[in-house]
Design an enzyme around this catalytic site. Structure first.
Site, short mmCIF file in Angstrom:
data_model
loop_
_atom_site.label_atom_id
_atom_site.label_comp_id
_atom_site.label_asym_id
_atom_site.label_seq_id
_atom_site.Cartn_x
_atom_site.Cartn_y
_atom_site.Cartn_z
CD GLU A 85 0.09 -40.37 72.56
OE1 GLU A 85 0.74 -39.49 71.98
OE2 GLU A 85 -1.16 -40.44 72.50
CG ASN A 117 -2.79 -44.20 77.98
OD1 ASN A 117 -3.50 -45.21 77.93
ND2 ASN A 117 -3.14 -43.05 77.41
CG HIS A 120 -7.33 -43.46 69.36
ND1 HIS A 120 -8.46 -42.83 69.82
CD2 HIS A 120 -6.34 -43.11 70.22
CE1 HIS A 120 -8.17 -42.12 70.91
NE2 HIS A 120 -6.89 -42.28 71.16
CD GLU A 172 -6.22 -41.78 74.81
OE1 GLU A 172 -6.19 -41.40 73.62
OE2 GLU A 172 -5.36 -41.46 75.64
CG ASP A 213 -11.59 -43.15 68.74
OD1 ASP A 213 -10.73 -43.83 68.16
OD2 ASP A 213 -11.36 -42.01 69.19
O1 G3I Z 1 -7.19 -24.52 73.60
C1 G3I Z 1 -7.08 -24.08 72.25
C2 G3I Z 1 -7.96 -22.92 71.99
O2 G3I Z 1 -7.51 -21.84 72.78
C3 G3I Z 1 -7.93 -22.58 70.52
O3 G3I Z 1 -8.84 -21.56 70.26
C4 G3I Z 1 -8.31 -23.79 69.66
C5 G3I Z 1 -8.19 -23.51 68.18
O4 G3I Z 1 -8.06 -24.70 67.45
O5 G3I Z 1 -7.43 -24.83 69.99
C6 G3I Z 1 -7.50 -25.22 71.34
O6 G3I Z 1 -6.63 -26.27 71.57
C7 G3I Z 1 -7.00 -27.53 71.03
C8 G3I Z 1 -7.22 -28.52 72.17
O7 G3I Z 1 -7.43 -29.80 71.64
C9 G3I Z 1 -8.39 -28.12 73.06
O8 G3I Z 1 -9.58 -28.13 72.34
C10 G3I Z 1 -5.87 -28.00 70.14
O9 G3I Z 1 -5.78 -27.14 68.99
C11 G3I Z 1 -6.09 -29.41 69.71
O10 G3I Z 1 -4.92 -29.88 69.04
C12 G3I Z 1 -6.33 -30.28 70.91
O11 G3I Z 1 -6.56 -31.59 70.44
C13 G3I Z 1 -6.54 -32.60 71.41
C14 G3I Z 1 -5.42 -33.57 71.11
O12 G3I Z 1 -5.45 -34.62 72.09
C15 G3I Z 1 -4.07 -32.89 71.18
O13 G3I Z 1 -3.02 -33.79 71.25
C16 G3I Z 1 -7.87 -33.33 71.36
O14 G3I Z 1 -8.90 -32.45 71.77
C17 G3I Z 1 -7.83 -34.54 72.28
O15 G3I Z 1 -8.98 -35.32 72.06
C18 G3I Z 1 -6.62 -35.39 71.98
O16 G3I Z 1 -6.53 -36.44 72.92
C19 G3I Z 1 -5.45 -37.37 72.73
C20 G3I Z 1 -5.09 -37.94 74.05
O17 G3I Z 1 -4.79 -36.92 74.96
C21 G3I Z 1 -3.89 -38.88 73.92
N1 G3I Z 1 -4.13 -39.91 72.94
C22 G3I Z 1 -4.57 -39.43 71.66
C23 G3I Z 1 -5.81 -38.55 71.82
C24 G3I Z 1 -6.34 -38.16 70.51
O18 G3I Z 1 -5.35 -37.34 69.88
#
Ligand code: G3I
Length: 469
Positions: free
Chosen positions: A159, A204, A243, A273, A275
């Site tokens: 990105e 990517n 997406h 990725e 969906d």
């Molecule tokens: O790890 C913390 C945890 O300690 C805390 O309790 C919890 C509370 O909300 O948050 C946890 O972190 C979260 C993390 O996912 C792990 O679950 C973050 O808040 C959350 O923002 C994070 O979201 C991820 C997102 O990337 C962040 O950019 C999504 O799961 C994940 O699916 C998403 O994946 C990205 C790809 O890497 C890149 N392309 C886009 C895609 C979708 O956003």
């Protein structure tokens, strides 16, 4: 925790419950088997819940039965792998790699250089170019090195393009770009390649499915890939995240056009990725026709994937609608192949239908046999050097160059004919050029840094990265 269902039980349930989805395919016929026969990799992420042992048992059972490539949702990102400076945590990543090896799955690594999910401590070095270069180099070298021979492909840069109508590099909210400049991308590929010369290395991004119009993200990326290839930056693949929403009907053909443009450059395109979500407000009111439309779009993507010979991986960002970033972060819902009860949706049938409509004999694979059928030793992560070496990076020429001090020495020139020497910076700008070079030349005018040197003698040429110190 839910009751454990066996796969055949799930298929049976799907067939019996009239109000649910009717699954047309027998439980012993899997996406994985059909993908393998076609020399392709189809998979989904392992959600963070899997890493935390907080997911239903159906998840893993379906995952390892139906798919042959895997990626971690969050656990190989910068903040997860290097939470403190130079203190690495590979525990969760190791768990996935072990799982993949036990079940014969290809592993994608996601993601090395990304502006998001960077550990907080990196921000202490905001604007300090040399320090940030050292931090990124150390991170990439140690993370890629840790899984050398075990991770088939890395999202090296994720990105890095902005969302403007006239696409350019993302210049704000990126600690890497703001501190280092665009050369962080080029350097990231070079460091990743040095740490694992056999890994495929991808750029990517999202919104690449919106076509190749002038100024689009996709056309900007194609231009950068051209430059990287011309400068021998070791990029082998582009990932289109994809997406999308149910209304985005033109996107499969746009992905086809992108695949064709990258094929010209000998670069693979992977769907990384995917969906296909519905607007969140429609949850509960979706009809059979809506799910059929979703299936139709999945099928079109799978058709494109199987028909374009330079496409290798088709990865969906989630397995079940019960665990998807769409609901939490996107205002979308139900974008995946399995519903919240782990029942295959019409989209699953559509993917199977596409696979069956493209017989193995007609689907070309971009991968050599050493990757499609790795030796047993490789399946446990002991690939040895260069078992998967990509032929396109083999330097079959006899020319070689090396530096002693500031003198560039060339060996292997035919007789004593002179050669042309060009040196480019990591952005592709010519910074030095000399004709009629015999054996060596003094390079005193260029500051320290990473460069690409190109030697040409008639039709013979050598392109190589060099570090001038
Ligand atoms: O790890 C913390 C945890 O300690 C805390 O309790 C919890 C509370 O909300 O948050 C946890 O972190 C979260 C993390 O996912 C792990 O679950 C973050 O808040 C959350 O923002 C994070 O979201 C991820 C997102 O990337 C962040 O950019 C999504 O799961 C994940 O699916 C998403 O994946 C990205 C790809 O890497 C890149 N392309 C886009 C895609 C979708 O956003």
């Amino acid at each position: 925790m839910k009751k454990i269902h066996s796969l055949s039980r799930i298929a049976l349930d799907a067939a019996i419950i009239g109000a649910g989805f009717m699954n047309a395919y027998a439980a012993d016929e899997t996406i994985r088997e059909l993908a393998k026969e076609r020399g392709r990799f189809i998979g989904t992420i392992l959600n963070s819940e899997w890493f935390n042992d907080a997911i239903e048992p159906e998840f893993e059972e379906i995952h390892k039965t139906q798919f042959n490539v895997v990626v971690a949702e969050n656990e190989m990102k910068f903040d997860a792998t290097e939470p403190k400076e130079d203190e690495f945590n590979f525990e969760k990543g190791d768990k996935m790699v072990k799982y993949a090896q036990a079940n014969g799955l290809r592993v994608r690594g996601h993601a090395l250089a990304w502006h998001s999910q960077v550990a907080n401590w990196v921000n202490n070095y905001k604007g300090q170019k040399e320090k940030l270069l050292a931090v990124l180099k150390n991170h990439i070298t140690k993370v890629v090195g840790h899984w050398k021979g075990q991770i088939a492909e890395w999202d090296v840069v994720n990105e890095a393009v902005n969302d403007d109508y006239n696409a350019d590099w993302r210049s704000t909210n990126s600690v890497w770009y703001e501190g280092i400049g665009a050369e962080f991308l080029d350097s990231a590929f070079v460091w990743a390649h040095a740490a694992d010369p056999d890994a495929e290395l991808c750029y990517n991004d999202y919104s690449l499915e919106w076509g190749l119009r002038e100024g689009s993200k996709a056309s900007f990326v194609v231009e950068q890939v051209k430059r990287w290839k011309a400068n021998n930056i070791p990029i082998t693949c582009v990932g289109t995240q994809t997406h999308i929403e149910i209304a985005h009907e033109t996107t499969p053909q746009n992905v086809r056009a992108l695949a064709k443009a990258l094929a010209e450059l000998n670069v693979t395109l992977n769907i990384t990725e995917l969906d296909i979500g519905f607007p969140k407000g429609s949850a509960g009111n979706l009809t059979k026709a809506d799910y059929a439309k979703q299936g139709h779009l999945y099928r079109q993507f799978m058709d494109v994937f199987l028909e374009e010979p330079n496409m290798g991986e088709f990865v969906i960002w989630g397995l079940t609608d019960a665990h998807s970033w769409l609901d939490d972060q996107q205002g979308k819902t139900e974008g995946l192949l399995y519903d919240k009860q782990y029942k295959p949706k019409p989209a699953y049938d559509s993917v199977m239908a596409s696979l069956k409509a493209h017989p193995a004999s007609e689907v070309k694979s971009p991968y050599p046999d050493s990757i499609l059928n790795p030796p047993d030793s490789c399946k446990t992560g002991n690939c040895g050097d260069s078992i998967n070496a990509l032929p396109r990076f083999n330097n079959k020429q006899n020319l070689s160059v090396h530096f002693a001090g500031r003198t560039l020495y060339i060996t292997g020139l035919a007789s004593k004919t002179a050669a042309k020497v060009d040196i480019f910076d990591m952005q592709g700008h010519l910074v030095f050029s000399a004709k009629d070079v015999k054996d060596n030349i003094e390079i005193s005018s260029i500051p320290e840094g990473l460069y690409v040197v190109q030697i040409r003698q008639g039709v013979t040429r050598l392109t190589k990265q060099i570090a001038i110190k």
